[in-house]
Design a protein around this motif. Structure first.
Motif, PDB file in Angstrom:
ATOM      1  N   ASP A   1       7.239 -35.805 -15.065  1.00 26.51           N
ATOM      2  CA  ASP A   1       8.156 -36.905 -14.769  1.00 26.51           C
ATOM      3  C   ASP A   1       8.133 -38.017 -15.825  1.00 26.51           C
ATOM      4  O   ASP A   1       8.787 -39.057 -15.657  1.00 26.51           O
ATOM      5  N   PHE A   2       7.383 -37.804 -16.899  1.00 25.30           N
ATOM      6  CA  PHE A   2       7.282 -38.836 -17.941  1.00 25.30           C
ATOM      7  C   PHE A   2       8.252 -38.496 -19.068  1.00 25.30           C
ATOM      8  O   PHE A   2       8.409 -37.336 -19.453  1.00 25.30           O
ATOM      9  N   ASP A   3       8.890 -39.516 -19.612  1.00 22.41           N
ATOM     10  CA  ASP A   3       9.877 -39.342 -20.677  1.00 22.41           C
ATOM     11  C   ASP A   3       9.240 -38.690 -21.906  1.00 22.41           C
ATOM     12  O   ASP A   3       8.351 -39.281 -22.522  1.00 22.41           O
ATOM     13  N   PRO A   4       9.678 -37.489 -22.283  1.00 24.84           N
ATOM     14  CA  PRO A   4       9.085 -36.826 -23.464  1.00 24.84           C
ATOM     15  C   PRO A   4       9.208 -37.657 -24.738  1.00 24.84           C
ATOM     16  O   PRO A   4       8.382 -37.524 -25.645  1.00 24.84           O
ATOM     17  N   ALA A   5      10.219 -38.502 -24.813  1.00 25.67           N
ATOM     18  CA  ALA A   5      10.394 -39.328 -26.013  1.00 25.67           C
ATOM     19  C   ALA A   5       9.281 -40.350 -26.172  1.00 25.67           C
ATOM     20  O   ALA A   5       9.081 -40.896 -27.272  1.00 25.67           O
ATOM     21  N   ARG A   6       8.560 -40.619 -25.090  1.00 21.87           N
ATOM     22  CA  ARG A   6       7.454 -41.579 -25.153  1.00 21.87           C
ATOM     23  C   ARG A   6       6.088 -40.883 -25.237  1.00 21.87           C
ATOM     24  O   ARG A   6       5.058 -41.528 -25.087  1.00 21.87           O
ATOM     25  N   MET A   7       6.096 -39.583 -25.479  1.00 19.00           N
ATOM     26  CA  MET A   7       4.856 -38.811 -25.615  1.00 19.00           C
ATOM     27  C   MET A   7       4.651 -38.411 -27.072  1.00 19.00           C
ATOM     28  O   MET A   7       5.597 -38.018 -27.753  1.00 19.00           O
ATOM     29  N   THR A   8       3.409 -38.529 -27.534  1.00 12.77           N
ATOM     30  CA  THR A   8       3.065 -38.167 -28.902  1.00 12.77           C
ATOM     31  C   THR A   8       1.771 -37.362 -28.896  1.00 12.77           C
ATOM     32  O   THR A   8       0.772 -37.802 -28.316  1.00 12.77           O
ATOM     33  N   GLU A   9       1.802 -36.213 -29.520  1.00  7.14           N
ATOM     34  CA  GLU A   9       0.565 -35.429 -29.647  1.00  7.14           C
ATOM     35  C   GLU A   9      -0.199 -35.919 -30.879  1.00  7.14           C
ATOM     36  O   GLU A   9       0.209 -35.678 -32.010  1.00  7.14           O
ATOM     37  N   THR A  10      -1.282 -36.615 -30.652  1.00  5.82           N
ATOM     38  CA  THR A  10      -2.087 -37.144 -31.762  1.00  5.82           C
ATOM     39  C   THR A  10      -3.365 -36.344 -31.980  1.00  5.82           C
ATOM     40  O   THR A  10      -3.988 -36.444 -33.033  1.00  5.82           O
ATOM     41  N   GLY A  11      -3.781 -35.575 -30.976  1.00  6.56           N
ATOM     42  CA  GLY A  11      -5.126 -35.018 -31.003  1.00  6.56           C
ATOM     43  C   GLY A  11      -6.094 -36.016 -30.404  1.00  6.56           C
ATOM     44  O   GLY A  11      -5.720 -37.128 -30.020  1.00  6.56           O
ATOM     45  N   ASN A  12      -7.335 -35.627 -30.314  1.00  7.10           N
ATOM     46  CA  ASN A  12      -8.371 -36.465 -29.708  1.00  7.10           C
ATOM     47  C   ASN A  12      -9.245 -37.060 -30.814  1.00  7.10           C
ATOM     48  O   ASN A  12      -9.907 -36.313 -31.545  1.00  7.10           O
TER      49      ASN A  12
ATOM     50  N   GLN B   1      -7.236 -36.982 -23.086  1.00  7.55           N
ATOM     51  CA  GLN B   1      -8.026 -36.072 -23.901  1.00  7.55           C
ATOM     52  C   GLN B   1      -7.898 -34.613 -23.484  1.00  7.55           C
ATOM     53  O   GLN B   1      -8.126 -33.709 -24.283  1.00  7.55           O
ATOM     54  N   ALA B   2      -7.566 -34.361 -22.227  1.00 11.65           N
ATOM     55  CA  ALA B   2      -7.634 -33.009 -21.682  1.00 11.65           C
ATOM     56  C   ALA B   2      -6.256 -32.361 -21.564  1.00 11.65           C
ATOM     57  O   ALA B   2      -5.227 -32.945 -21.932  1.00 11.65           O
ATOM     58  N   THR B   3      -6.238 -31.143 -21.016  1.00 16.61           N
ATOM     59  CA  THR B   3      -4.991 -30.412 -20.821  1.00 16.61           C
ATOM     60  C   THR B   3      -4.324 -30.781 -19.503  1.00 16.61           C
ATOM     61  O   THR B   3      -3.246 -30.274 -19.193  1.00 16.61           O
ATOM     62  N   ARG B   4      -4.957 -31.649 -18.721  1.00 16.63           N
ATOM     63  CA  ARG B   4      -4.401 -32.127 -17.460  1.00 16.63           C
ATOM     64  C   ARG B   4      -4.694 -33.612 -17.348  1.00 16.63           C
ATOM     65  O   ARG B   4      -5.797 -34.061 -17.678  1.00 16.63           O
ATOM     66  N   LEU B   5      -3.720 -34.399 -16.897  1.00 25.97           N
ATOM     67  CA  LEU B   5      -3.924 -35.835 -16.770  1.00 25.97           C
ATOM     68  C   LEU B   5      -5.114 -36.137 -15.861  1.00 25.97           C
ATOM     69  O   LEU B   5      -5.251 -35.552 -14.779  1.00 25.97           O
TER      70      LEU B   5
END
Length: 371
Positions: free
Chosen positions: A156-167, A126-130
């Motif tokens: 270190d996480f694969d950007p291809a597995r990241m999705t910006e959905t919002g909260n 939810q936040a700007t930092r894990l």
């Protein structure tokens, strides 16, 4: 068991605060609307949000933070192991196909259980930092959904597995969307003061005297809703009313959507879920990040990000004096431009479709059988 089994259940795990539980609730209800079976794993504090969990199957697990010395960590490890075993049994019984974790240390045990069963793990930040929990689980995650374009701790996480959905936000918050209420030199001013699910003592200490220090012409227009749990709540309300301020002081507001819709300005903490609610409804805020504990850095980053964008103003708690707050409120209330401009920026940044986008991601993962 195939991930696409028609009898499969989608599990969600969330910590016991509203900041973690409410996004999980929003996703759960969206998935239910689409015909999926769901279950939420939380702890006893989360179970107290009976309205949020109404109609959603949920399991209360033991939980304990890993903070503390060696003895505390050992005790926490035993609690987590017990919770993980309970979650694992429940997941097998319900034929769980995927787990979505929303952070907070109570989400750790269900995530461990899911991985022992070979289930895909989706983390939502939810936040700007894990968060601490998500940071420790990231290496086991099949995917990461974020609320902001940039999230610290994901290098270190694969950007291809990241999705910006919002909260994801609750239905009552979505229903509160609408135009910013009219504000002119003689209209009432609606001020909402909330300290998150745990309230905030500092708001009861600083906000009332800051309001009393405002000019009489502004005080007479003020309608204040103040969330405050102190024993002197009635006395505070009486002092405000004596000064000509229409004041409603309560320990908790269960109609937050309606209050956000009516508000011209919100004084609040800077938790990620609070921020999401404000952006979806489109309301400006004075952010006072929590000054201690594990949420300190997260809230400061959230507040700075939103203040830099023009959504509101960040006042760190050590700087929240009666004089500073009264001066800022007086400046904002004397202008008919500043608050509407900030509200427009907030509305432009809102993600009302976040729950739907996150549900889409869940369904794509199920279709792929992601591990």
């Amino acid at each position: 068991m195939p991930a696409t089994s028609p009898n499969a259940t989608i599990a969600l795990a969330a910590g016991g605060t509203g900041g973690h539980l409410f996004p999980a609730e929003a996703l759960a209800r969206e998935l239910q609307r689409r015909g999926h079976a769901v279950v939420i794993y939380t702890e006893r504090r989360g179970a107290q949000y009976t309205k949020a969990l109404e109609g959603i199957p949920h399991v209360v697990l033991p939980a304990r933070s890993l903070a503390g010395g060696i003895g505390g960590k050992l005790a926490a490890a035993l609690v987590i192991a017990r919770a993980a075993l309970a979650a694992r049994r429940d997941m097998k019984r319900r034929r769980v196909a995927l787990l979505a974790g929303f952070g907070g240390y109570p989400s750790f045990a269900p995530a461990v259980a899911a991985r022992t069963l070979g289930l895909p793990l989706l983390l939502h930040e939810q936040a700007t930092r894990l968060s601490v929990a998500n940071r420790r689980l990231l290496g086991s995650a099949a995917a990461l959904a974020t609320s902001f374009p940039q999230v610290s701790g994901t290098d270190d996480f694969d950007p291809a597995r990241m999705t910006e959905t919002g909260n994801p936000v609750r239905a009552e918050i979505l229903a509160a969307r609408g135009d910013y209420p009219g504000l002119s030199a003689d209209t009432p001013i609606e001020l909402l003061v909330v300290g998150g699910s745990q309230s905030a003592r500092v708001f009861g200490d600083v906000v009332p005297p800051a309001l009393l220090a405002l000019p009489p012409d502004i005080r007479s227009r003020l309608r204040v809703a103040l969330q405050y749990r102190g024993d002197d709540a009635d006395a505070i309300a009486a002092r405000l009313r004596e000064a000509g301020i229409d004041a409603d002081v309560r320990p908790f507001f269960d109609d937050m959507g309606a209050r956000l819709r009516a508000a011209h300005l919100v004084v609040t903490r800077a938790g990620a879920t609070t921020a999401a609610d404000l952006l979806v409804v489109g309301r400006p805020a004075i952010f006072v990040p929590i000054p201690h504990g594990g949420s300190r850095e997260e809230q400061r980053r959230n507040a700075d990000t939103l203040a830099d964008a023009g959504v509101g103003w960040c006042v760190p708690e050590p700087e929240l004096t009666v004089e500073k707050l009264s001066g800022l409120l007086g400046e904002l209330f004397a202008s008919t431009i500043k608050l509407p401009q900030a509200a427009a920026i907030a509305a432009s940044m809102g993600r009302p479709q976040a729950a739907a986008d996150l549900a889409d991601l869940v369904e794509r993962m199920l279709a792929r059988g992601t591990r």
